[in-house]
Design a protein around this motif. Sequence first.
Motif, PDB file in Angstrom:
ATOM      1  N   PRO A  51       1.868  -6.352  -3.546  1.00  0.00           N
ATOM      2  CA  PRO A  51       2.032  -6.765  -2.155  1.00  0.00           C
ATOM      3  C   PRO A  51       0.862  -6.344  -1.254  1.00  0.00           C
ATOM      4  O   PRO A  51       0.797  -6.723  -0.094  1.00  0.00           O
ATOM      5  CB  PRO A  51       3.292  -5.995  -1.738  1.00  0.00           C
ATOM      6  CG  PRO A  51       3.201  -4.703  -2.515  1.00  0.00           C
ATOM      7  CD  PRO A  51       2.532  -5.049  -3.820  1.00  0.00           C
ATOM      8  N   GLY A  52      -0.083  -5.551  -1.817  1.00  0.00           N
ATOM      9  CA  GLY A  52      -1.140  -4.967  -0.985  1.00  0.00           C
ATOM     10  C   GLY A  52      -2.002  -5.987  -0.273  1.00  0.00           C
ATOM     11  O   GLY A  52      -2.614  -5.702   0.761  1.00  0.00           O
ATOM     12  N   HIS A  54      -1.050  -8.516   1.343  1.00  0.00           N
ATOM     13  CA  HIS A  54      -0.455  -8.919   2.630  1.00  0.00           C
ATOM     14  C   HIS A  54      -0.500  -7.752   3.626  1.00  0.00           C
ATOM     15  O   HIS A  54       0.534  -7.243   4.047  1.00  0.00           O
ATOM     16  CB  HIS A  54       0.989  -9.389   2.428  1.00  0.00           C
ATOM     17  CG  HIS A  54       1.076 -10.763   1.835  1.00  0.00           C
ATOM     18  ND1 HIS A  54       2.234 -11.501   1.819  1.00  0.00           N
ATOM     19  CD2 HIS A  54       0.149 -11.547   1.261  1.00  0.00           C
ATOM     20  CE1 HIS A  54       2.007 -12.671   1.237  1.00  0.00           C
ATOM     21  NE2 HIS A  54       0.741 -12.716   0.878  1.00  0.00           N
ATOM     22  N   ASP A  55      -1.685  -7.336   3.965  1.00  0.00           N
ATOM     23  CA  ASP A  55      -1.877  -6.177   4.838  1.00  0.00           C
ATOM     24  C   ASP A  55      -2.824  -6.583   5.960  1.00  0.00           C
ATOM     25  O   ASP A  55      -4.040  -6.652   5.773  1.00  0.00           O
ATOM     26  CB  ASP A  55      -2.453  -5.026   3.998  1.00  0.00           C
ATOM     27  CG  ASP A  55      -2.676  -3.758   4.809  1.00  0.00           C
ATOM     28  OD1 ASP A  55      -2.717  -3.819   6.046  1.00  0.00           O
ATOM     29  OD2 ASP A  55      -2.816  -2.695   4.168  1.00  0.00           O
TER      30      ASP A  55
ATOM     31  N   VAL B 212       5.734  -8.693   4.703  1.00  0.00           N
ATOM     32  CA  VAL B 212       5.161  -9.277   3.487  1.00  0.00           C
ATOM     33  C   VAL B 212       5.840 -10.623   3.246  1.00  0.00           C
ATOM     34  O   VAL B 212       7.069 -10.717   3.254  1.00  0.00           O
ATOM     35  CB  VAL B 212       5.355  -8.332   2.282  1.00  0.00           C
ATOM     36  CG1 VAL B 212       4.790  -8.957   1.015  1.00  0.00           C
ATOM     37  CG2 VAL B 212       4.698  -6.977   2.551  1.00  0.00           C
ATOM     38  N   ILE B 234       5.115  -3.248   2.625  1.00  0.00           N
ATOM     39  CA  ILE B 234       4.448  -3.035   1.338  1.00  0.00           C
ATOM     40  C   ILE B 234       5.173  -1.929   0.558  1.00  0.00           C
ATOM     41  O   ILE B 234       5.401  -2.051  -0.647  1.00  0.00           O
ATOM     42  CB  ILE B 234       2.964  -2.694   1.576  1.00  0.00           C
ATOM     43  CG1 ILE B 234       2.239  -3.944   2.097  1.00  0.00           C
ATOM     44  CG2 ILE B 234       2.299  -2.176   0.309  1.00  0.00           C
ATOM     45  CD1 ILE B 234       0.839  -3.690   2.611  1.00  0.00           C
ATOM     46  N   ILE B 237       8.208  -2.801  -1.445  1.00  0.00           N
ATOM     47  CA  ILE B 237       7.962  -3.444  -2.743  1.00  0.00           C
ATOM     48  C   ILE B 237       7.455  -2.430  -3.761  1.00  0.00           C
ATOM     49  O   ILE B 237       7.982  -2.349  -4.872  1.00  0.00           O
ATOM     50  CB  ILE B 237       6.990  -4.625  -2.578  1.00  0.00           C
ATOM     51  CG1 ILE B 237       7.659  -5.691  -1.695  1.00  0.00           C
ATOM     52  CG2 ILE B 237       6.597  -5.200  -3.937  1.00  0.00           C
ATOM     53  CD1 ILE B 237       6.798  -6.869  -1.388  1.00  0.00           C
TER      54      ILE B 237
END
Lengths: 392, 262
Positions: A51-52, A54-55, B212, B234, B237
């Motif tokens: 998921p990193g 989406h930062d 996210v 984040i 997850i």
Amino acid sequence: MATKLKPVDVVTIGVGLTGTILAQELASTGLKVVGIERGRWRDTEHDFAMPGVHDELKYVRNKELMQDLSKETITFRNSGSEAALPMRQLGSFLPGEGVGGAAVHWGGLTWRFLPWDFETKSQTLARYGAKQVSDECTMQDWGVTYSELEPHFNRFEHLYGVSGKAGNLNGKIIPGGNPFEGARSAEYPNPALKEAYSSALFRKAVEGMGYKPFPVPTAANSQVYKNEYGNTINACVYCGYCQFFACEMGAKGSPQTAVLPTLMKNPNYELRTLCNVVKINLDSEKKRAVSVTYVDSRGREFEQPADLILLTSYVLNNTRLMLLSGIGKPYDPNTNTGVVGRNYAYQTPSSVTLFFEDKNFNSFMGAGGLGLAIDEFNGDNIDQSGMGFIGG
Amino acid sequence: MSESKGRREFLKSAAALGAAVPVGAAAQTKSEHAQHGTHPAPKAAAAQSRPYMFLSQAEVAFLDAAVSHLIPKDELGPGAKEAGVTYFIDQQLFGGYGSMAKKYTQGPWPEGTPQQGYQSPLTPSGVYRAGIQDTNKYCQKTYGKTFDQLARAQQDEVLKGLDGGKIELEQVRSQFFFNMMLNNTIEGFFADPVYGGNRDKAGWKLVGFPGVAAVYTTFIEKHGVPYKAQPVSIADITGRLAKVDEHGHPIHVMIHDDKAGA
């Protein structure tokens, strides 16, 4: 002292959008190609993973995918009378760094130029006369025309899997596309992306005014697509993390999705990352580039001779390398002489934000370039007599 | 329906569903995991456990007061202070942002034109240190107290003075300091909670941002239908608190309130 390496046929300085395509085309003819890239290797599986990825703080605010200015930057000024100062943080220009270059974090907008754009000067003089053009204007025709470039536009769109809708197919106007565009030899390889609510409202409004809206062409692929190199680009999922970000889906046309999987398997190609070219060396008569000097990540200096040296970085760094290497005549804005660095143009779009009390747009959803446009006011599509500007 | 009423209802329904989960820095993922169940730790205790790495206690007091004006707590929910923005700024100043790790920091240092952007010899950590010190000096001289000790109306006056450039600071341009603080406050309120701000996803809940992203391929064509999901960070997850699909996108848990029943 630089270590002199064995000569190769081709060197690309930079391994981004142009560096990868040129390397692929040349290596596939049997030439030995070396790609030299100042940044690191980056791929979808390891570097752009959820998921990193989406930062927003890391990628939009702190510009993780872009040039590290602590090592080198440009100086700039807005007029010749100002003192040029270092660009300390990224603002308007967002040069990439690392394999894939800016085509990793681009929004995927893939407009073709209008036929008029290539002949701005002659067409303006022909339509409006000399009175329309100020004496200070340095514009000139490109020297190539739209029809000469059309096959290349078409091939690139098919390489990157561009989504859109043709408005002019071999001279025939097609409903739903841009009727003002230059003639296309083929339809877009992928259909237009889905229409968001904001686009639907825009469509209704402008159609009511008699304009012809069309989907913005974008390299966010609307469906799973296989290109001529045999690489598969995935379908966009409208996650909204596009420009400034790398695509976790591999759904954005980029060197990583469209070219590198094939190129990296080619035995004629060698990639050298974390290697920064500092100079292009010329022969004794200063007529021909014969090698490049670069510094690797261990501080070692190398000289790589090549028959063909391609400047495939962004225009700012290409120009800087030419100036540092004594290639060509530097542009002097006071005398309007010289060509290196002349007429740099940067695309500066403007935008308007609308607020609706009673509508919900889920504006966090979307894709790079997801939207509609009208071209009635672009280029020379309206009569600009006496308006004090050209180009729409 | 007015925008703010909609937000209130959104927040109400989110809270009713127990979506208000305290989320802390990445380093605290473990304790957050423990908190996620039926026994959430008291918020005050969670806040106290955050170690400040850069800011002194006096600087924390200054920023707690300042950010609570920039994004105040109101009937719509927590403000910047409650959302941990001071801690976020501390972490940013301690890290690469504070030292301009990826930015050009060498001379020359003429002020330049506004179009030439950041031209200070101070890095952001230096800007905060100098700006807080000088503003407190001004407050002592003018009101006989440090900024955090002032009445709210006086604090407002001082912030407006910095913003408009009416208060001159000795070591740093007041507007430069103010704008940096404002930008970092906005970042801290809306950035992913892994950075220590946006605590309890307060910023995201306020504006209805799901964090996210999930796969929106179907929903993009549901024109005008609000997408109301429990926001996912984040850390949710990486800490396996949120379910994901085969590409790693979270499977959002939708919030169904009365209005969204259609």
